[in-house]
Design an enzyme around this catalytic site. Structure first.
Site, short mmCIF file in Angstrom:
data_model
loop_
_atom_site.label_atom_id
_atom_site.label_comp_id
_atom_site.label_asym_id
_atom_site.label_seq_id
_atom_site.Cartn_x
_atom_site.Cartn_y
_atom_site.Cartn_z
N GLU A 174 0.87 -1.14 0.08
CA GLU A 174 -0.18 0.12 -0.04
C GLU A 174 0.93 1.37 0.03
O GLU A 174 0.91 2.17 0.93
CB GLU A 174 -1.05 -0.05 1.13
CG GLU A 174 -1.91 -1.06 1.19
CD GLU A 174 -3.13 -1.18 1.80
OE1 GLU A 174 -3.38 -0.31 2.95
OE2 GLU A 174 -4.02 -1.81 1.70
N GLU A 297 -4.97 -8.66 -0.72
CA GLU A 297 -5.91 -8.33 0.69
C GLU A 297 -7.35 -8.14 0.12
O GLU A 297 -7.43 -7.38 -0.80
CB GLU A 297 -5.45 -7.23 1.24
CG GLU A 297 -4.08 -7.30 1.91
CD GLU A 297 -3.71 -6.06 2.86
OE1 GLU A 297 -4.40 -5.27 3.45
OE2 GLU A 297 -2.51 -5.68 3.19
O1 AHR Z 1 -5.32 -5.84 6.77
C1 AHR Z 1 -5.38 -4.79 7.41
C2 AHR Z 1 -4.83 -3.76 6.81
O2 AHR Z 1 -5.47 -3.35 5.60
C3 AHR Z 1 -3.14 -3.93 6.06
O3 AHR Z 1 -2.40 -3.80 7.14
C4 AHR Z 1 -3.11 -2.95 5.31
O4 AHR Z 1 -2.25 -3.22 4.09
C5 AHR Z 1 -4.72 -2.61 4.73
O5 AHR Z 1 -4.93 -1.32 4.68
#
Ligand code: AHR
Length: 501
Positions: A174, A297
């Site tokens: 991110e 994710e």
């Molecule tokens: O999964 C939780 C968080 O969500 C992670 O650390 C991040 O990459 C995303 O914003």
């Protein structure tokens, strides 16, 4: 209206990479510590510090790949703090997640050991946001170099003679947000620089994953593909299903309305649009589809459970989460030529978990059961499916009532996964197998459903939601009729009896 489905058993659309069934475990809340790692001296039964109940449950669902150590944590993680004798390891503050002490007891050796115990591939995310090129380069050397070098020597001093096999390596996380708040042009240059020193030692070939876009940031994809596609093997995408309109009002995991049910299903289906649009941009720069889209994710994100640390992201998991998981898998399958990996967030005690723990107690969530039922699709051939489905309507909006995917495994058995997202109506489904010369001789299935939208497992009732045999099936020649109850996920197996395609 009936739902009609044609499954073209002789038309293969691609291979479903088993890594689509991947997981993500971050140093966040009680995911790593307590959820996975309890330490060798814990009264909780463990193998080398990894809790045995969680280990066995994860083995059962055949975890193919595990992403670690973050997430946002990755861009603040300095790997050298997490190797060597545990009692000497640096204690630091996990500033991003809850401000708690991180004692670094779970580090590179423990993570690699966990992957070996699970028989899965490690996927390590390196630190670009606050780490140096040298630090990243030395980490790869530490893990994979088989010869005489400062890092390989240090690894051996720390008890590991042979290098580990490491394929998947992420260059930051991110980077448009917690990983450095960068612009895509700047990150594309940093990516090119950092990845240069992520070396292949000996036979170990690294699959390099660039930090990709958030949700619908198509500009990010465009810039990364234009400027850096030739230096990457994969580009990540993050998208969470959040029923609320604002981050502050995500909604409860267990106490929600019918409107929220519908919105959750609709927002899950948005994953399809996102993949399609990002893939279209990727196709422009990479028509051969060499670069994988890595959805590292995904999952539901609700308000934390009352009374828990807001920085720990602990949420319950209902039959609604099971439907979200099933829908995502069916979508990932359909994009299997571009989507090469997906990692649900997160394995234990965080967001859409497979497993929840409380001290020595453990429970399996409805999401876990979907992973278990769907594992038959891992590395199978996706089949062409034509559907004519009814709609699920709410407040003037409509989505398809049923989602379906079918694959053929290496023994030529067919597996069909079905989701009825409607919370009130049954779905009658007529399926015809085309290109299947034999009559259907053997069909069996499992189904996960519940009578209440909020049905979930608790430590007192850990089996309130669990799969049962799917009985509502009738077979005639090449046709199968199935009646799916509301809010259900089913996986059917049609056994090969002499088919040979
Ligand atoms: O999964 C939780 C968080 O969500 C992670 O650390 C991040 O990459 C995303 O914003």
């Amino acid at each position: 209206m009936k739902n009609t489905v044609y499954i073209n058993t002789d038309i293969r659309k691609g291979k479903i990479n088993k890594n689509i069934y991947g997981h993500f475990s971050e140093h966040l809340g009680r995911c790593i510590y307590e959820g996975i790692w309890v330490g060798e001296d814990s009264p909780i039964p463990n193998e080398n510090g990894i809790r045995t109940d969680v280990l066995n449950a994860l083995k059962q669902i055949q975890v193919p790949v595990l992403r670690w150590p973050g997430g946002c944590f990755a861009d603040e993680y300095h790997w050298k703090d997490g190797v060597g004798p545990r009692e000497d390891r640096k204690r630091m503050v996990n500033t991003h997640w809850g401000g708690v002490v991180e004692n670094n007891h779970f580090g590179t050796h423990e993570f690699m050991m966990l992957c070996e115990m699970l028989g899965c591939e490690p996927y390590i995310c390196g630190n670009v946001g606050s780490g140096t090129v040298q630090e990243m380069s030395e980490w790869v050397e530490y893990m994979t170099f088989d010869g005489e070098s400062p890092m390989a020597g240090w690894r051996q001093e720390n008890g590991r003679k042979d290098p580990w096999n490491l394929t998947y390596f992420g260059v930051g996380n991110e980077n448009w947000g917690c990983g450095g708040n960068m612009r895509p042009e700047y990150y594309a240059d940093l990516y090119r620089r950092y990845q240069t020193y992520v070396r292949n030692y000996g036979d170990n070939k690294i699959y390099k994953i660039a930090g990709g876009p958030n949700v619908d940031n198509y500009h990010w994809t465009e810039v990364l593909m234009k400027e850096a596609a030739r230096y990457m093997d994969g580009l990540s995408l993050h998208y969470y299903t959040i029923p609320g309109d604002f981050w502050e009002e995500k909604g409860s995991a267990t106490d929600f309305s019918e409107d929220e049910w519908f919105t959750t299903m609709k927002k899950s289906l948005h994953m399809d649009t996102l993949i399609t649009k990002h893939s279209t941009i990727m196709d422009k720069y990479d028509p051969e589809q060499r670069v994988g889209l890595i959805i590292d994710e995904w999952g539901t994100w609700f308000d934390v459970e009352e009374g828990t640390n807001p920085g720990f992201l602990y949420q319950q998991n209902t039959i609604r989460d099971a439907l979200v998981a099933g829908l995502h898998f069916n979508i990932f399958h359909n994009h299997c030529n571009r989507v090469q990996m997906a990692n649900i967030a997160q394995t234990v005690n965080v967001l859409q978990s497979m497993i929840l723990t409380e001290g020595e107690k453990m429970l399996l969530t409805p999401t876990y059961h979907v992973f278990d039922m769907y594992k038959v699709h891992q590395d199978a051939d996706l089949l062409s499916v034509e559907t004519n489905t009814d709609t699920f309507a709410n407040d003037g909006e409509k989505i398809p009532q049923v989602s379906i995917s079918a694959s053929r495994d290496s023994d030529n058995n067919i597996h069909i996964s079905l989701c009825n997202v409607d919370n009130k109506r049954e779905a009658e489904i007529e399926m015809e197998l085309r290109g299947w010369s034999k009559e259907i001789a053997e069909i069996a299935g499992k189904i996960l459903y519940a009578d209440e939208m909020s049905a979930h497992n608790t430590f007192e009732q850990p089996n309130a939601v669990q799969p049962t045999m799917f009985e509502n099936l009738t077979v005639q020649g090449n046709k199968v009729k199935a009646e799916l109850p509301p809010m259900s996920v089913a996986v059917l197996k049609i056994e090969n009896r002499g088919e040979s395609q």
